[in-house]
Design a protein around this motif. Sequence first.
Motif, PDB file in Angstrom:
ATOM      1  N   THR A 111     -51.570  10.793 -67.716  1.00 10.99           N
ATOM      2  CA  THR A 111     -52.357  10.990 -66.552  1.00 10.99           C
ATOM      3  C   THR A 111     -52.888  12.219 -66.513  1.00 10.99           C
ATOM      4  OG1 THR A 111     -50.894  11.528 -64.853  1.00 10.99           O
ATOM      5  CG2 THR A 111     -51.000   9.232 -65.339  1.00 10.99           C
ATOM      6  N   VAL A 112     -54.056  12.486 -65.795  1.00 15.97           N
ATOM      7  CA  VAL A 112     -54.243  13.935 -65.684  1.00 15.97           C
ATOM      8  C   VAL A 112     -53.539  14.646 -64.826  1.00 15.97           C
ATOM      9  CG1 VAL A 112     -55.713  13.376 -63.684  1.00 15.97           C
ATOM     10  CG2 VAL A 112     -56.532  15.114 -65.029  1.00 15.97           C
TER      11      VAL A 112
ATOM     12  N   GLY B 266     -56.631  21.114 -73.598  1.00 23.53           N
ATOM     13  CA  GLY B 266     -58.206  20.846 -73.556  1.00 23.53           C
ATOM     14  C   GLY B 266     -58.488  19.461 -72.767  1.00 23.53           C
ATOM     15  N   ALA B 267     -59.780  19.349 -72.703  1.00 25.56           N
ATOM     16  CA  ALA B 267     -60.630  18.174 -72.012  1.00 25.56           C
ATOM     17  C   ALA B 267     -60.093  16.946 -72.786  1.00 25.56           C
ATOM     18  CB  ALA B 267     -61.821  18.329 -71.766  1.00 25.56           C
ATOM     19  N   ARG B 268     -59.835  15.880 -72.128  1.00 25.06           N
ATOM     20  CA  ARG B 268     -59.693  14.576 -72.760  1.00 25.06           C
ATOM     21  C   ARG B 268     -58.364  14.489 -73.413  1.00 25.06           C
ATOM     22  NH1 ARG B 268     -64.573  15.456 -73.156  1.00 25.06           N
ATOM     23  NH2 ARG B 268     -64.445  15.598 -75.512  1.00 25.06           N
ATOM     24  N   ALA B 269     -57.368  15.570 -73.155  1.00 28.63           N
ATOM     25  CA  ALA B 269     -56.138  15.614 -73.966  1.00 28.63           C
ATOM     26  C   ALA B 269     -55.191  14.443 -73.185  1.00 28.63           C
ATOM     27  CB  ALA B 269     -55.692  16.692 -74.099  1.00 28.63           C
ATOM     28  N   CYS B 270     -54.209  13.880 -74.014  1.00 23.78           N
ATOM     29  CA  CYS B 270     -53.209  13.146 -73.347  1.00 23.78           C
ATOM     30  C   CYS B 270     -51.860  13.613 -73.544  1.00 23.78           C
ATOM     31  CB  CYS B 270     -53.321  11.610 -74.059  1.00 23.78           C
ATOM     32  SG  CYS B 270     -52.183  10.418 -73.252  1.00 23.78           S
TER      33      CYS B 270
ATOM     34  N   GLY C 243     -59.182  16.481 -76.615  1.00 25.73           N
ATOM     35  CA  GLY C 243     -59.048  15.148 -77.428  1.00 25.73           C
ATOM     36  C   GLY C 243     -57.839  14.645 -78.111  1.00 25.73           C
ATOM     37  N   ALA C 244     -56.939  15.612 -77.954  1.00 26.03           N
ATOM     38  CA  ALA C 244     -55.565  15.452 -78.805  1.00 26.03           C
ATOM     39  C   ALA C 244     -54.693  14.396 -78.120  1.00 26.03           C
ATOM     40  CB  ALA C 244     -54.630  16.701 -79.057  1.00 26.03           C
TER      41      ALA C 244
END
Length: 186
Positions: A56-57, A71-75, A91-92
Motif C-alpha cells: 500500500t501507499v 519512486g512513484a508507483r513502487a510497491c 514502478g519497481a
Amino acid sequence: VTAFLHCVLVVLLKKVIVGKFARDDHAFYSRYHFCWALMMTLLAPVYPLIEAMHGTVLAVWFYRAMGACVGARACVHGKALEFDLLNVAEGASIGRLCDTTCHTVENMVIKLADVSIGKAADVGARSVVMPGASLGDGASLLPHSLVLKGEAASAGSTYAGLPAEAVALDAAAPNADADASAPLLV
C-alpha cells in the motif's frame, strides 16, 4: 492507534539515534553497533504493522519517512533496516518476505552498502538482494533467488537461483509465485 504512534516514534528516534545510515564499516561493540542494535530492537514491535501496510501507499510513506528513496508507483514488501541506503526506483516491485536490509556482518564488522532496485524491476517473493547489489531497470529476480553483494542484474534481464544467474524464460512456464496455497515460512 498505539501501533501508528509507535511508527511515528520510531521515525523520530531513528533521526535522533542514527541520523542517516551511510556506506561504511563499523566494528562490533562500537557506539555505532549499539545504535544499530537499538534501531533493530525499536523496529521489531512495528514490523507487524509494517507488514500489514505492505503493498500500500502507507508502506511507501513509512519507507520514505525512514529515509528510503522510493519512486512513484513502487510497491514494497519485505524487511529493511538501513532505509537510507535503499533505492527503489519508479514502478519497481519488492515481493513478499524479501530481504532488502543493507548490511552484512563479517568477522565482527557491520558492513553497510546500498541496495538499488531499478525502474520497473521486480524482486520475486522470498528473494534477497544483498548489500552492494542492484537490479537494473526492468530486471526481474525470480522468487527464492539471491543476488550476491557487489553483483548487478543487468537491465531487462531475468535472474534466478542461489546465487542468481541470468536465465531464459519459457513463456509457457507457470509463475512460481502464483500458488497462493503455498505456506509462508517466516
